[in-house]
Design an enzyme around this catalytic site. Structure first.
Site, short mmCIF file in Angstrom:
data_model
loop_
_atom_site.label_atom_id
_atom_site.label_comp_id
_atom_site.label_asym_id
_atom_site.label_seq_id
_atom_site.Cartn_x
_atom_site.Cartn_y
_atom_site.Cartn_z
CG ASP A 13 31.72 26.71 33.55
OD1 ASP A 13 32.39 25.88 32.96
OD2 ASP A 13 30.15 25.82 34.03
CG HIS B 205 39.93 26.88 36.57
ND1 HIS B 205 40.03 26.12 37.51
CD2 HIS B 205 38.39 27.58 36.12
CE1 HIS B 205 38.93 26.00 37.81
NE2 HIS B 205 38.01 26.84 37.54
CB SER C 125 33.03 39.29 34.31
OG SER C 125 32.10 37.65 35.35
#
EC number: 4.1.1.65
Length: 301
Positions: A115, A171, A258
């Site tokens: 995201d 991911h 991040s």
């Protein structure tokens, strides 16, 4: 001062990004004293470790519900009740139900791995044309590897910036065989747009990790996680040299903001048109993990 804006991929509308700890961020990156203080804090990791330790204390649980309400985080997406989180950091590294982030199918489709707010550039060598005010972006400094720099110097690059209120697990974006992760030590400067807007070289100076993904459809892809202020911990949960499917978890960031950076070999991927258009206009695109980032150009040859 104008606040950062991005384009929401689903609604296609411009959104003013809420600033986490707004007064503090404005002080740190819009005043001479603040800028000096931010450099001092970012180059002394003890402060990041102390802050991380505080966020792991049980009393920080009281911050969770107000945080969710302020940033409109849905409890329905979580794999466990809010009351079961042991600290704010436990909530920060939360897992989501699989149905909360459906994965786009097709082996030729490369998905968004986190995201975040995305910028895509088809050619690294043309990157500076898009970054008007930035200090020099250095691929050799980013990778810390001469051979990799030569291979990817004319490839494609993706920046995916996470805000503190985003889902912070990252991911695998396609079926792959990941090699062992390499760590490049550095500072922990903030990657908030207030900090990065004039200084993209911060990505080359922060602590970061580099993993080579061996893929059938996209060649070897470089997958970098970049630490930021208050994110001293980049945790890899995968095992190297084992095959993983698209959408499998690779790891997570501990508390803070991040960034994930992806690098492709030349002519390996064709980015989706909306991401290209928005990036060329200077706007990040807010995407959810599992959406399409682009397609393999091998399918088009």
């Amino acid at each position: 001062m104008q606040k950062p804006q991005y384009i929401d991929r689903i609604t296609k509308k411009k959104v003013i990004e809420p600033i986490f700890y707004e007064k503090t961020m404005l002080f740190l990156y819009n005043s001479k004293l603040g800028k000096k203080l931010s450099v001092f804090l970012s180059t002394h990791p003890i402060f990041s470790r102390i802050y991380g330790w505080l966020q792991r204390c049980s009393w920080t649980r009281r911050q969770i519900r107000p945080f969710m309400n302020r940033y409109k985080i849905s409890e329905k997406e979580l794999t466990k009740p809010v009351a079961d989180f042991t600290s704010f950091n436990d909530f920060f590294t939360r897992k989501l139900k699989p149905e909360a982030r459906p994965i786009v199918g097709g082996k030729e489709v490369f998905i968004t791995p986190v995201d975040g707010r995305y910028l895509v550039y088809p050619n690294v060598s043309e990157f500076d044309k898009f970054i008007v005010k930035s200090k020099a972006f250095s691929l050799p400094k980013l990778l810390g590897d001469h051979e990799l720099t030569k291979l990817y110097a004319h490839g494609s690059i993706v920046f995916a910036r996470l805000a503190p209120f985003d889902y912070h697990r990252f991911h695998f974006p396609c079926d792959c065989l990941p090699q062992k992760t390499r760590c490049v030590n550095g500072a922990l400067f903030s990657v908030h747009p207030l900090a990065v807007k004039d200084n993209f070289i911060l990505f080359c100076e922060n602590k970061r990790t580099v993993t080579v993904l061996e893929t059938e459809q996209f060649g070897n892809v470089l997958y970098l996680e970049v630490g930021a202020m208050n994110v001293g911990s980049i945790v890899q949960t995968f095992s190297p040299n084992q095959t993983y499917a698209k959408g499998d978890e690779k790891g997570f960031f501990a508390f803070g903001g991040s960034t994930v950076i992806l690098l492709f070999l030349p002519n390996a991927i064709r980015f989706d048109n909306d991401l290209l258009k928005n990036s060329r206009m200077g706007f990040e695109t807010r995407c959810l993990m599992g959406q399409s980032l682009g397609r393999s150009q091998r399918e088009e040859i």
